[in-house]
Write an enzyme that holds these catalytic residues in place. Sequence first.
Site, PDB file in Angstrom:
ATOM      1  N   GLU A 122     -14.157  47.303  27.983  1.00  0.00           N
ATOM      2  CA  GLU A 122     -14.942  46.920  29.133  1.00  0.00           C
ATOM      3  C   GLU A 122     -15.140  45.632  29.570  1.00  0.00           C
ATOM      4  O   GLU A 122     -16.076  44.889  29.019  1.00  0.00           O
ATOM      5  CB  GLU A 122     -16.403  47.734  29.220  1.00  0.00           C
ATOM      6  CG  GLU A 122     -16.820  47.549  30.582  1.00  0.00           C
ATOM      7  CD  GLU A 122     -18.408  47.867  30.510  1.00  0.00           C
ATOM      8  OE1 GLU A 122     -19.011  48.271  31.639  1.00  0.00           O
ATOM      9  OE2 GLU A 122     -19.014  47.642  29.654  1.00  0.00           O
ATOM     10  N   ASN A 178     -22.855  44.513  21.477  1.00  0.00           N
ATOM     11  CA  ASN A 178     -23.031  43.132  22.154  1.00  0.00           C
ATOM     12  C   ASN A 178     -24.570  43.138  21.854  1.00  0.00           C
ATOM     13  O   ASN A 178     -25.177  42.121  21.704  1.00  0.00           O
ATOM     14  CB  ASN A 178     -23.026  43.326  23.741  1.00  0.00           C
ATOM     15  CG  ASN A 178     -23.591  42.264  24.522  1.00  0.00           C
ATOM     16  OD1 ASN A 178     -22.998  41.115  24.431  1.00  0.00           O
ATOM     17  ND2 ASN A 178     -24.864  42.206  25.036  1.00  0.00           N
ATOM     18  N   ASP A 237     -18.068  48.547  24.568  1.00  0.00           N
ATOM     19  CA  ASP A 237     -18.909  48.278  25.781  1.00  0.00           C
ATOM     20  C   ASP A 237     -19.019  46.783  25.903  1.00  0.00           C
ATOM     21  O   ASP A 237     -19.166  45.837  24.839  1.00  0.00           O
ATOM     22  CB  ASP A 237     -20.370  48.693  25.280  1.00  0.00           C
ATOM     23  CG  ASP A 237     -21.157  48.735  26.349  1.00  0.00           C
ATOM     24  OD1 ASP A 237     -21.183  49.288  27.467  1.00  0.00           O
ATOM     25  OD2 ASP A 237     -22.206  47.937  26.104  1.00  0.00           O
ATOM     26  N   HIS A 273     -19.023  40.233  27.051  1.00  0.00           N
ATOM     27  CA  HIS A 273     -20.427  39.495  27.006  1.00  0.00           C
ATOM     28  C   HIS A 273     -20.883  39.145  25.740  1.00  0.00           C
ATOM     29  O   HIS A 273     -22.181  38.776  25.555  1.00  0.00           O
ATOM     30  CB  HIS A 273     -21.375  40.493  27.766  1.00  0.00           C
ATOM     31  CG  HIS A 273     -21.231  40.610  29.275  1.00  0.00           C
ATOM     32  ND1 HIS A 273     -21.177  39.541  30.223  1.00  0.00           N
ATOM     33  CD2 HIS A 273     -20.681  41.510  29.968  1.00  0.00           C
ATOM     34  CE1 HIS A 273     -20.831  39.981  31.296  1.00  0.00           C
ATOM     35  NE2 HIS A 273     -20.776  41.106  31.346  1.00  0.00           N
ATOM     36  N   ASP A 332     -29.697  40.786  22.357  1.00  0.00           N
ATOM     37  CA  ASP A 332     -28.292  40.337  21.892  1.00  0.00           C
ATOM     38  C   ASP A 332     -28.137  39.836  20.692  1.00  0.00           C
ATOM     39  O   ASP A 332     -29.064  39.155  19.897  1.00  0.00           O
ATOM     40  CB  ASP A 332     -27.971  39.170  23.132  1.00  0.00           C
ATOM     41  CG  ASP A 332     -27.469  39.716  24.281  1.00  0.00           C
ATOM     42  OD1 ASP A 332     -27.940  40.600  24.818  1.00  0.00           O
ATOM     43  OD2 ASP A 332     -26.515  39.236  24.870  1.00  0.00           O
TER      44      ASP A 332
END
Length: 528
Positions: free
Chosen positions: A258, A122, A213, A217, A183
């Site tokens: 996740e 991410n 992970d 997002h 990011d």
Amino acid sequence: MMRARTFISLCLLALLATSCVASTPAVRSGVWYEIFVRSWYDSNGDGVGDLNGVTAKLDYLKALGVDGIWLMPINPSPSYHGYDVTDYQSINPEYGTLDDFKALLAAAHQRGIRVIMDMVINHTSNQHPWFKSAKAASSPYRGWYIWADQYTDVDTPNAFGGRAWNSTGNDWYLSIFDSGMPDLDFDNPDVRARMIAIGQFWLQQGVDGFRLDAARHLYEDLSSDMAGTRAMQKNIGWWAEYRHGLDAVNPAAYLVGEVSVSDADRLARYLGPLDAVFDFPAATAMINAARSESRQDIAASLQNMYQSFAYAAYAGGGPRAVGQRETAGSGVIQDAPFLSNHDQDRVMSQLDGSDRHMRMAAAMLLTLPGQPFLYYGEELGMRGRKPDPDLRAPMRWQRAPDALGETRWHAVAAENGPAISVEAQSGDANSLLNFYTRLIHWRIDLPVLRNGSFHAYPASSDHLVAWVRGEGDEAVLVVHNLAGAAQSMALNVPDEPAFTNVVEQSGAGASLAGSTLHMQPYSTVVIQ
């Protein structure tokens, strides 16, 4: 079966001195074990755990019965935890070398243990060469990150309610977790191609898959994203592209995401490209049930969740969580249940140190379908509450915290004293470690606990929770007595099989009188 268990006990007694590999039967429990390498085992005396230390303790994991290990980040990083990577194709020098890692993979595979890596894509570290270069407007990496323009409200909150935008001094960049973790922009095809290439690289080294992970997002960055589905659909689209890229190297690679949401339907949508997602709702439900000694309709909630998972996987033609692709509709439940991980208070602390409640939470977890995950030290009853470093404290091998191999990067809390060690518990038949070992080996002895279907079974008391696991013509009834008092339960339920033979029990004293089951306090039984 008894001979196998006797061997397991002897192996546990000898773990610190000898190897049990040569004669240990092949493990097939479906259970994964999360390891923070820094805290695991120190092979060179510098106080920091390392990859050779993981290799040194594979026999412990083999005897415990786990089927695979998840290594928290092992790439170079400026932080102790590693979730801000500076080089995706190298090994953190504190942990060893790429050759050390390949030796670990070979030794694990020799024992039938799979290895997955944490894949943190991410964001990068702000010390990554890409981001350092990207600060210049003319850099070829400028478009790899997300920069504010004149229309951006830099006070917009992130998905967690905190700051989404941080400043370099000249520009503002998106970094939803921390200012040191900028990011990446997954709308950029160069970023997507590089991340697929990185995954392929590690598969070529022999890794069996990845824990992904912050899987939701990559696009769900801002608080405004949480209300709609557009960002979620973009996330899922990316993971489908990623899966396709990895398939070119290893179609059997295991991907677990996740996805930290409490909505089963939202979780289920990721089961097209991914083998499983971590089951946060189940973790909350099991801990609440164990703590309250009340079933709280957990079995019915799990049944509804698995139905959502099955529908999503069937509709999407997704992979199955058994280490290889299977056809949609095979009946294998895709799930990654767990109790706690490196971001949460340890489960023993959530249960206020109650060994009895801990055992009931473990028994529920390890009789569920899918592939359960354990957090290192959970099987010893390690405690820890936030801040995060206290959740990731050293694993205890010997009673003495300064013994050979113990890591010293973080202080050992008094609550994780000598009794919370492998040395103290391996020789105690009634220890939590041996309790976990016994439950994990139920999954080896009874494949239906590993692969079978799931449906709720009506229980006559609020202190009892029961479910049926079935595969083909075989079915078993699992009953948990969550309370400190003996319980009885009639098993003459219409349209259910006649369960007549207690084949496993976590303690002693369970009995069947006709169609009535009698159970001791804080116990679990499996009945054929």
